[in-house]
Write a protein that holds these residues in place. Structure first.
Motif, PDB file in Angstrom:
ATOM      1  N   LYS A 195       0.803  -1.222   0.000  1.00  0.00           N
ATOM      2  CA  LYS A 195       0.000   0.000   0.000  1.00  0.00           C
ATOM      3  C   LYS A 195       0.835   1.272   0.000  1.00  0.00           C
ATOM      4  O   LYS A 195       0.274   2.372  -0.158  1.00  0.00           O
ATOM      5  N   GLU A 196       2.139   1.141   0.143  1.00  0.00           N
ATOM      6  CA  GLU A 196       2.997   2.321   0.013  1.00  0.00           C
ATOM      7  C   GLU A 196       3.153   2.655  -1.464  1.00  0.00           C
ATOM      8  O   GLU A 196       3.049   1.801  -2.335  1.00  0.00           O
ATOM      9  N   ASP A 197       3.426   3.928  -1.728  1.00  0.00           N
ATOM     10  CA  ASP A 197       3.769   4.347  -3.081  1.00  0.00           C
ATOM     11  C   ASP A 197       5.278   4.200  -3.258  1.00  0.00           C
ATOM     12  O   ASP A 197       6.048   4.375  -2.301  1.00  0.00           O
TER      13      ASP A 197
ATOM     14  N   THR B  16       6.176   5.343 -11.235  1.00  0.00           N
ATOM     15  CA  THR B  16       5.611   5.318  -9.897  1.00  0.00           C
ATOM     16  C   THR B  16       4.483   4.305  -9.804  1.00  0.00           C
ATOM     17  O   THR B  16       3.596   4.262 -10.675  1.00  0.00           O
TER      18      THR B  16
ATOM     19  N   ARG C 133      -2.788   1.957 -11.343  1.00  0.00           N
ATOM     20  CA  ARG C 133      -1.900   2.326 -10.235  1.00  0.00           C
ATOM     21  C   ARG C 133      -0.519   2.758 -10.729  1.00  0.00           C
ATOM     22  O   ARG C 133       0.318   3.160  -9.936  1.00  0.00           O
ATOM     23  N   TYR C 134      -0.286   2.634 -12.030  1.00  0.00           N
ATOM     24  CA  TYR C 134       1.013   2.971 -12.613  1.00  0.00           C
ATOM     25  C   TYR C 134       0.982   4.374 -13.220  1.00  0.00           C
ATOM     26  O   TYR C 134      -0.003   4.748 -13.865  1.00  0.00           O
ATOM     27  N   SER C 135       2.066   5.090 -13.044  1.00  0.00           N
ATOM     28  CA  SER C 135       2.207   6.375 -13.725  1.00  0.00           C
ATOM     29  C   SER C 135       3.665   6.584 -14.091  1.00  0.00           C
ATOM     30  O   SER C 135       4.565   6.044 -13.449  1.00  0.00           O
TER      31      SER C 135
ATOM     32  N   THR D  80       8.583   4.940  -6.227  1.00  0.00           N
ATOM     33  CA  THR D  80       9.031   5.484  -7.511  1.00  0.00           C
ATOM     34  C   THR D  80      10.350   4.854  -7.907  1.00  0.00           C
ATOM     35  O   THR D  80      11.303   4.839  -7.111  1.00  0.00           O
TER      36      THR D  80
ATOM     37  N   THR E 222       1.477   3.338  -7.331  1.00  0.00           N
ATOM     38  CA  THR E 222       0.678   3.841  -6.212  1.00  0.00           C
ATOM     39  C   THR E 222       0.005   2.672  -5.502  1.00  0.00           C
ATOM     40  O   THR E 222      -0.445   1.723  -6.149  1.00  0.00           O
ATOM     41  N   ALA E 223      -0.016   2.743  -4.188  1.00  0.00           N
ATOM     42  CA  ALA E 223      -0.658   1.683  -3.397  1.00  0.00           C
ATOM     43  C   ALA E 223      -0.137   0.311  -3.821  1.00  0.00           C
ATOM     44  O   ALA E 223      -0.899  -0.543  -4.302  1.00  0.00           O
ATOM     45  N   SER E 224       1.148   0.099  -3.655  1.00  0.00           N
ATOM     46  CA  SER E 224       1.800  -1.123  -4.139  1.00  0.00           C
ATOM     47  C   SER E 224       1.144  -2.382  -3.564  1.00  0.00           C
ATOM     48  O   SER E 224       0.565  -2.374  -2.459  1.00  0.00           O
TER      49      SER E 224
END
Lengths: 117, 114
Positions: B16-18, B78, B63-65, B20, B80-82
């Motif tokens: 749930k951590e982001d 990045t 969840r990917y950027s 990069t 998001t919410a791994s």
């Protein structure tokens, strides 16, 4: 499935023997690539085929390495007189090559893990 | 000469951590293409995204950027919410307009812990 198919999945052989690795690209893909993935060296380009053009062999590490592509489809990578430093995962990829400047992504097979004893 | 640098060898995060993943590239070409691939434990390289050098628009896919900045020659990724399923080795790659093979970075191993 419809992906890039490589065989064998694993190959163990003795130093000095010759090996052949096979790649069957995605149907309709005219460009085919071989890469090598080894610890410490990352992913290295070996050779590239595009249609009927002469292959780009600039990445082959020595003259013990060769590759051919028959009928514009299946490719075979051959390593003669294998050495221990040849141990690596050999990856094949294909893409919709439309010439030198194609920006199409390359799609990879599962690779052949080669171990030289 | 072309080069791709992924300075982070390994990253470990809690679910749930982001996170990069950094990618810095070098090329003298004005037209080139950047890629990200994922290599899960099964070994297959999975294509994630392609970015053309003349298109600096950032992209989001679920969840990917991806953040592409030509000024700093960077193409960061990045998550998001791994999730645990994101655990894999991620490769950034560069392809020149004038050359065919991909030039890969060394990869970043991401471990997402439940």
């Amino acid at each position: 499935g419809a992906g890039v198919s490589q065989s064998p999945s694993n190959k163990v052989t003795e130093k000095g023997k010759d090996v052949e690795l096979r790649c069957d690209p995605i149907s309709g893909h005219t460009a085919l690539y071989w890469y090598r993935q080894s610890l410490g060296q990352g992913l290295e380009f070996l050779i590239y085929f595009q249609g009927n053009s002469a292959p780009d062999k600039s990445g082959l590490p020595s003259d013990r390495f060769s590759a051919e592509r028959t009928g514009g489809s299946v490719s075979t990578l051959t390593i003669q007189r294998t050495q221990q430093e040849d141990s690596a995962v050999y990856l094949c990829a294909s893409s919709l090559g439309t010439g030198l400047n194609s920006n199409q992504p390359q799609h990879f097979g599962d690779g052949t893990r080669l171990s030289i004893l | 000469a072309q080069k791709v640098t992924q300075a982070q060898t390994e990253i470990s995060v809690v679910e749930k951590e982001d996170v990069t993943l950094d990618c810095v590239y070098e090329t003298r070409d004005t037209t080139y293409y950047l890629f990200w691939y994922k290599q899960p434990p099964s070994g297959e390289l999975v294509f994630l995204i392609r970015r053309n050098s003349f298109d600096e628009q950032n992209e989001i896919s679920g969840r990917y950027s991806w953040n592409f900045q030509k000024s700093t020659s960077s193409f960061n990724f990045t998550i998001t919410a791994s999730q645990v399923v994101d655990s894999a080795v991620y490769f950034c790659a560069l392809r020149s307009f004038y050359s065919t093979p991909l030039v890969f970075g060394k990869g970043t191993r991401l471990s997402v812990i439940a």
